[in-house]
Write a protein that holds these residues in place. Structure first.
Motif, PDB file in Angstrom:
ATOM      1  N   ALA A   1       0.740  -1.185  -0.083  1.00 55.36           N
ATOM      2  CA  ALA A   1      -0.006  -0.117   0.099  1.00 55.36           C
ATOM      3  C   ALA A   1       0.903   1.159   0.033  1.00 55.36           C
ATOM      4  O   ALA A   1       0.562   2.263  -0.492  1.00 55.36           O
ATOM      5  CB  ALA A   1      -0.916   0.024   1.217  1.00 55.36           C
ATOM      6  N   GLU A   2       2.218   0.931   0.624  1.00 51.24           N
ATOM      7  CA  GLU A   2       2.891   2.236   0.926  1.00 51.24           C
ATOM      8  C   GLU A   2       3.893   2.673  -0.083  1.00 51.24           C
ATOM      9  O   GLU A   2       4.453   3.663  -0.366  1.00 51.24           O
ATOM     10  CB  GLU A   2       3.592   2.421   2.302  1.00 51.24           C
ATOM     11  CG  GLU A   2       2.613   2.289   3.414  1.00 51.24           C
ATOM     12  CD  GLU A   2       1.611   3.801   3.392  1.00 51.24           C
ATOM     13  OE1 GLU A   2       2.190   4.750   3.047  1.00 51.24           O
ATOM     14  OE2 GLU A   2       0.360   3.709   3.347  1.00 51.24           O
ATOM     15  N   LEU A   3       4.362   1.498  -0.866  1.00 49.51           N
ATOM     16  CA  LEU A   3       5.704   1.557  -1.652  1.00 49.51           C
ATOM     17  C   LEU A   3       5.267   1.167  -3.043  1.00 49.51           C
ATOM     18  O   LEU A   3       4.505   0.277  -3.389  1.00 49.51           O
ATOM     19  CB  LEU A   3       6.735   0.698  -1.041  1.00 49.51           C
ATOM     20  CG  LEU A   3       7.395   0.936   0.054  1.00 49.51           C
ATOM     21  CD1 LEU A   3       8.465  -0.031   0.571  1.00 49.51           C
ATOM     22  CD2 LEU A   3       7.762   2.321   0.362  1.00 49.51           C
ATOM     23  N   PRO A   4       5.991   1.646  -4.093  1.00 54.11           N
ATOM     24  CA  PRO A   4       5.670   1.450  -5.365  1.00 54.11           C
ATOM     25  C   PRO A   4       6.134  -0.140  -5.931  1.00 54.11           C
ATOM     26  O   PRO A   4       6.892  -0.634  -4.764  1.00 54.11           O
ATOM     27  CB  PRO A   4       6.561   2.168  -6.107  1.00 54.11           C
ATOM     28  CG  PRO A   4       7.624   2.779  -5.316  1.00 54.11           C
ATOM     29  CD  PRO A   4       6.951   2.677  -3.958  1.00 54.11           C
ATOM     30  N   ASN A   5       5.725  -0.688  -6.804  1.00 55.76           N
ATOM     31  CA  ASN A   5       6.280  -2.149  -7.192  1.00 55.76           C
ATOM     32  C   ASN A   5       7.470  -2.284  -7.205  1.00 55.76           C
ATOM     33  O   ASN A   5       8.136  -3.490  -6.638  1.00 55.76           O
ATOM     34  CB  ASN A   5       5.263  -2.547  -8.195  1.00 55.76           C
ATOM     35  CG  ASN A   5       4.007  -2.719  -8.309  1.00 55.76           C
ATOM     36  OD1 ASN A   5       3.526  -2.944  -7.197  1.00 55.76           O
ATOM     37  ND2 ASN A   5       3.107  -2.740  -9.442  1.00 55.76           N
ATOM     38  N   PHE A   6       8.173  -1.362  -7.747  1.00 51.67           N
ATOM     39  CA  PHE A   6       9.688  -1.564  -7.916  1.00 51.67           C
ATOM     40  C   PHE A   6      10.608  -1.816  -6.835  1.00 51.67           C
ATOM     41  O   PHE A   6      11.734  -2.021  -6.449  1.00 51.67           O
ATOM     42  CB  PHE A   6      10.321  -0.909  -8.790  1.00 51.67           C
ATOM     43  CG  PHE A   6      10.371   0.770  -8.567  1.00 51.67           C
ATOM     44  CD1 PHE A   6      11.477   0.999  -7.681  1.00 51.67           C
ATOM     45  CD2 PHE A   6       9.515   1.607  -8.863  1.00 51.67           C
ATOM     46  CE1 PHE A   6      11.489   2.623  -7.072  1.00 51.67           C
ATOM     47  CE2 PHE A   6       9.667   3.009  -8.313  1.00 51.67           C
ATOM     48  CZ  PHE A   6      10.573   3.243  -7.360  1.00 51.67           C
ATOM     49  N   MET A   7       9.725  -1.356  -5.402  1.00 50.20           N
ATOM     50  CA  MET A   7      10.411  -1.166  -4.297  1.00 50.20           C
ATOM     51  C   MET A   7       9.939  -2.436  -3.101  1.00 50.20           C
ATOM     52  O   MET A   7      10.265  -2.448  -2.048  1.00 50.20           O
ATOM     53  CB  MET A   7      10.317  -0.092  -3.661  1.00 50.20           C
ATOM     54  CG  MET A   7      10.964   1.163  -4.025  1.00 50.20           C
ATOM     55  SD  MET A   7      10.657   2.889  -3.283  1.00 50.20           S
ATOM     56  CE  MET A   7      11.557   2.539  -1.580  1.00 50.20           C
TER      57      MET A   7
END
Length: 502
Positions: A466-472
């Motif tokens: 929910a908080e971080l983009p997919n690449f992270m």
């Protein structure tokens, strides 16, 4: 650049006479020692060191717990014209052997149990050894020294979390001005008692002593086994100042602090890594009456920045602004000054900059380089390798270390951003993120956290998505009851990566 104080460095041993002669300087298992007694004991110990056959400029290593001898060694060695090499008592024989050989130590002072662990070849052929119980604290001693403040006074070895420990060379001026700076911005007063829990082999661990004595305050050296021991010591000694590193603060906020004990502490100082926002909040709840100083520093330049405690609730992510005697610059990739909001390398200039790495000109040339053209101080600067951002109001925010950045699918990712999110989730209090080889991505993200997993793992994954983009997003989350720590109490990132990164 902060210029509110007049830099007037002295020989380090002069700290023994900063306080009122009959004021308490040291409280330990042997009782109380006033400043007059401290000065006399430092002089006698300095004379004893030279009687061991040492000559000015020789390196003397101490491998000790937080005893009275350990407290006095930095000043006594300085008074005798020697170079002090403090060795963390948690190190093992192979690590100690490396430090002794690399520093060219002529004398090692330790207890019989530690000396007994050394094997053939650990002690260099020309290095003598002395039992700590043989040290002399009374009798005729040496007078205060007249050393040049620019002379080498100590070699502090880094913890080795990024490879072989390297020795950082510190002058009298480096440590004296560091003490003056910290005593000033912490507002240390003669009535204060500093509970010294950090290792004396650590730059800020030593400064617990130096800044307190600079202000004429008392120090209480303390070795603890469990976090509750710290609580008991604060109560027993009426401690008012406590310095720690983030893993210790996590432990201290996880135990109960009666209001009357927590209320004794008026100053808390953090070093050895940034504090995640949830930890800042936990400390503010546990010690609501204490001023919490969030600081950034590196051994090569001692401390660089601090955040005014009055601002900690409003900007808990900030590492603040320059401390006295430090010029802090944010340098863009093109070598110019980074604009507000633009990431750049933190560069530190001024008299707190160390003398370089001992007998290591190649690594010295990489880290110690001329200050940028727009510097006010000029001269030699420490290029930290850390990325920071300066806001419009001048306050700095730590982004990450360049050499720790994860390169995944063309993205440069700061491990601390993932770690902060994991801790913010509330499912774990400690986390370590790093990159592992991946054929498709270049590097995938591994996240190692402290806790039991199970439902917490599902909750953490949901929070990160929910908080971080997919690449992270981490490829894998590893849960452990305890995480490895280095001798300074910080998370041992090298060991964590070695165990779970393959």
């Amino acid at each position: 650049m902060t210029k509110t104080l007049n830099p007037d460095p002295r020989p380090l041993d002069h700290l023994a006479s900063r306080g009122t002669p009959d004021a308490v300087a040291l409280v330990d298992k042997q009782g109380e020692l006033d400043f007059a007694g401290l000065g006399a004991a430092v002089g006698a110990l300095a004379a004893w060191l030279l009687e061991q056959g040492l000559s000015p400029g020789d390196r003397v290593a101490s491998w000790l717990n937080k005893t009275r001898l350990a407290c006095m060694m930095p000043l006594a060695a300085a008074r005798a014209g020697l170079v002090h090499v403090p060795v963390n008592p948690l190190l093992k024989r192979a690590q100690v052997g490396h430090i002794l050989a690399d520093s060219g130590a002529r004398l090692l002072i330790a207890g019989q149990s530690r000396l007994g662990t050394l094997e053939d070849g650990d002690l260099p052929g020309d290095c003598m050894q002395a039992l700590e119980g043989d040290a002399v604290f009374d009798g005729r001693g040496l007078p205060p020294s007249d050393a040049d403040p620019g002379d080498l006074a100590a070699i502090l070895y880094t913890s080795g979390s990024t490879g072989r420990p390297k020795g950082v060379m510190l002058s009298h001026a480096n440590m004296w001005l560091g003490a003056q700076s910290v005593a000033h911005y912490l507002g240390i007063a003669p009535r204060d008692r500093t509970l010294c829990v950090l290792p004396f082999s650590f730059d800020y661990g030593q400064n617990q002593l130096f800044s307190s004595w600079y202000a004429g305050a008392s120090v209480v050296p303390f070795d603890y086994l469990m976090p509750r021991d710290v609580t008991k010591a604060v109560r027993r000694h009426d401690a008012t100042i406590l310095a720690g590193v983030p893993p210790l603060w996590v432990q201290l906020t996880e135990i109960e602090w009666p209001d009357e004990i927590a209320g004794k502490l008026r100053v808390l100082t953090n070093s050895g890594g940034k504090m995640p926002v949830p930890l800042v909040q936990a400390l503010r709840e546990t010690f609501p009456n204490a001023a919490l100083h969030s600081m950034y520093g590196l051994t090569e330049a001692f401390r660089s920045t601090t955040l005014d405690p009055a601002l900690i609730d409003r900007m808990p992510e900030s590492i603040g602004t320059a401390i006295p005697f430090a010029e802090i610059m944010v340098v863009a990739p093109d070598g110019g000054e980074a604009a507000p909001g633009e990431p750049g390398e933190l560069v530190h200039a001024g008299p707190l900059v160390a003398l370089g790495y001992w007998r290591d000109p190649e690594r010295t040339a990489l880290r110690f380089r001329p200050a940028p053209d727009f510097s006010d101080y000029g001269g030699m600067a420490v290029w930290s390798g850390d990325t920071v951002v300066r806001a419009d109001d001048g306050f700095l925010r730590f982004v990450g270390r360049d050499d720790a950045m994860i390169k995944s699918a063309g993205n440069r990712i700061s491990p601390s951003e993932i770690e902060d999110a994991a801790i913010e989730s509330g499912f774990t209090a400690e986390a370590c993120a790093f990159g592992v080889a991946d054929e498709r991505l270049g590097q995938a993200i591994m996240l190692v956290v402290r806790g039991g997993g199970g439902d917490a793992e599902d909750g953490l994954k949901r929070f990160l998505k929910a908080e971080l983009p997919n690449f992270m997003q981490p490829r894998e989350i590893v849960w452990q009851d305890e995480l490895p720590r280095n001798p300074n109490g910080k998370l041992d990132r090298t060991e964590i990566e070695r165990k779970w990164g393959t």
